[in-house]
Design a protein around this motif. Structure first.
Motif, PDB file in Angstrom:
ATOM      1  N   GLU A 116     -28.156  36.773  18.895  1.00 54.20           N
ATOM      2  CA  GLU A 116     -29.054  37.734  19.536  1.00 54.20           C
ATOM      3  C   GLU A 116     -29.097  39.051  18.755  1.00 54.20           C
ATOM      4  OE1 GLU A 116     -31.049  37.293  22.035  1.00 54.20           O
ATOM      5  OE2 GLU A 116     -30.425  35.220  22.400  1.00 54.20           O
ATOM      6  N   ARG A 120     -30.439  38.153  14.868  1.00 48.36           N
ATOM      7  CA  ARG A 120     -31.458  37.095  14.813  1.00 48.36           C
ATOM      8  C   ARG A 120     -32.371  37.233  13.595  1.00 48.36           C
ATOM      9  NH1 ARG A 120     -33.012  33.984  18.798  1.00 48.36           N
ATOM     10  NH2 ARG A 120     -32.182  35.424  20.380  1.00 48.36           N
ATOM     11  N   HIS A 170     -33.409  30.918  22.176  1.00 53.15           N
ATOM     12  CA  HIS A 170     -32.363  31.609  22.924  1.00 53.15           C
ATOM     13  C   HIS A 170     -31.073  30.787  22.949  1.00 53.15           C
ATOM     14  CE1 HIS A 170     -34.874  34.904  24.207  1.00 53.15           C
ATOM     15  NE2 HIS A 170     -35.803  34.047  24.586  1.00 53.15           N
ATOM     16  N   GLN A 171     -31.211  29.470  22.815  1.00 53.59           N
ATOM     17  CA  GLN A 171     -30.040  28.597  22.761  1.00 53.59           C
ATOM     18  C   GLN A 171     -30.117  27.727  21.519  1.00 53.59           C
ATOM     19  OE1 GLN A 171     -30.320  26.611  26.672  1.00 53.59           O
ATOM     20  NE2 GLN A 171     -28.322  27.519  27.139  1.00 53.59           N
TER      21      GLN A 171
END
Length: 314
Positions: free
Chosen positions: A18, A21, A85-86
Motif C-alpha cells: 500500500e 505501490r 488491494h490483495q
C-alpha cells in the motif's frame, strides 16, 4: 476460498504494498519493458542476419526466447497484483506458474549445455564441426532443452496437486520453491523425485558444462594466441551467463529452505535476483561480449541516428 470453491493463496513476498505501490509498479514495469526490448533485439538480429545463422547464435536466440517466456510468466501477474488491494493467486494458477518458472529455468541450463558442447566441438575438434553440429543436431538439442524439463516438471506438479494444503499463505510474490511450505507434509517419493529431477536438469548438466570448458581451456592453454583469443571471445560470455544461472539456482534453493529464518527484507531481495538478474544480464552480456552481435547492434544504432537526424533536418 475464492468463488466456486477455488483455493486462493495469499502472496506475502512484497513489503508494504500500500505504501510503495507505485514504486513497485514503476520498478517492475520498467524492468519488464527493458527485458522485452533487449531480448527481442537479440532474437531479431539473429533472425535477420544470415551470418548469425550458426549453431552458437541459434542457441543464444533460443536462450533469449526462453527469457521472454520466463518473464511473461512472472511480470504481468506481478503488475496486476501490485495494483490490487490483495496479492492473491489461485492454487491451480500457482501450479501452472511454478511449472513454467522451473521448466523454463531448467531449459536455460540445457541450452547452456548445448552451447558448451558446440564450443567444445568448434575449438577441440574443428575438422568435425560441420558434420557434428548439423541442422539436425541443433534441432535435437533445442527440442530436448524444452522437452526434458517440461516432462520432469509436469510429473512433479501433478504429484504436488494431489497433496493436502495446510496453509494458504505463500511467502513469495510468485510461485517458486516456497510452495512446499503450504503443504501439511511432503511424501518421501515426491522428495526423491524432486532430487532426481534436480540432478537430471541442473546438477549433472552443470557438471558436464564445467568439464567441457575445462577441456576447452586445456586445449587453449596448449595452443597459439589465435585459439586463445577465440576461446575468450566466444566462451567467456557463456561462462558468465552460466555462473549467474548457477548462483541464482542456489539462491532460489536457499530461499526455499530458509524461509522461516531469513528476514523478510532479505528474502525479497534474494527472490528479486531470480526474476531480474538473468533476464537483463543475458542480452547485455551477449550484446556486449559477442562481437558479431555487437557489430550489428552498433550498425542498427547508427542507422537509427541517421534517420532521426534526417527527420530533424526535414
Amino acid at each position: 476460498m475464492g468463488r466456486n470453491g477455488t483455493v486462493m493463496l495469499n502472496l506475502g513476498g512484497l513489503i508494504e504494498v500500500e505504501k510503495y505501490r507505485y514504486v513497485y509498479l514503476m520498478f517492475f514495469l520498467v524492468l519488464f519493458v527493458l527485458i522485452l526490448c533487449s531480448n527481442c533485439i537479440i532474437i531479431c538480429l539473429i533472425w535477420i542476419h544470415r551470418n548469425l545463422h550458426e549453431p552458437m547464435y541459434i542457441f543464444i536466440a533460443a536462450l533469449s526466447l526462453n527469457t521472454l517466456l520466463f518473464s511473461t510468466v512472472i511480470y504481468p501477474k506481478l503488475l496486476v497484483d501490485i495494483l490490487s488491494h490483495q496479492q492473491r493467486i489461485s492454487y491451480s494458477a500457482c501450479l501452472v506458474q511454478l511449472f513454467f518458472f522451473y521448466s523454463l529455468g531448467a531449459s536455460d541450463v540445457m541450452l547452456l549445455l548445448a552451447m558448451s558442447y558446440d564450443r567444445y566441438v568448434s575449438i577441440c575438434r574443428p575438422l568435425q564441426y560441420a558434420s557434428t553440429m548439423s541442422t539436425t543436431t541443433v534441432s535435437v538439442f533445442l527440442a530436448l532443452s524444452w522437452f526434458v524439463p517440461a516432462c520432469l516438471l509436469s510429473v512433479t506438479v501433478v504429484i504436488q496437486s494431489q497433496q493436502k494444503i495446510c496453509s494458504l499463505k505463500l511467502g513469495g510474490f510468485f510461485c517458486n520453491a516456497l510452495i512446499v511450505n503450504i503443504y501439511c507434509m511432503l511424501p518421501t517419493f515426491l522428495t526423491v523425485w524432486i532430487l532426481i529431477s534436480l540432478s537430471m536438469i541442473a546438477i549433472c548438466p552443470v557438471l558436464f558444462i564445467f568439464f567441457t570448458y575445462f577441456k576447452i581451456f586445456m586445449v587453449a592453454y596448449r595452443s597459439h594466441g589465435e585459439v586463445r583469443k577465440k576461446v575468450v571471445d566466444t566462451c567467456l560470455p557463456h561462462l558468465l551467463v552460466l555462473m549467474a544461472t548457477v548462483c541464482l539456482m542456489v539462491v532460489d534453493i536457499i530461499v526455499g529452505l530458509l524461509e522461516s529464518v531469513l528476514p523478510k527484507n532479505m528474502q525479497l531481495v534474494l527472490t528479486l535476483q531470480t526474476v531480474v538478474y538473468n533476464p537483463l544480464f543475458n542480452p547485455i552480456i551477449y550484446g556486449v561480449k559477442m562481437k558479431e552481435i555487437q557489430k550489428h547492434i552498433k550498425k542498427m544504432l547508427r542507422c537509427n541516428h541517421v534517420r532521426i537526424s534526417k527527420t530533424q533536418v526535414e
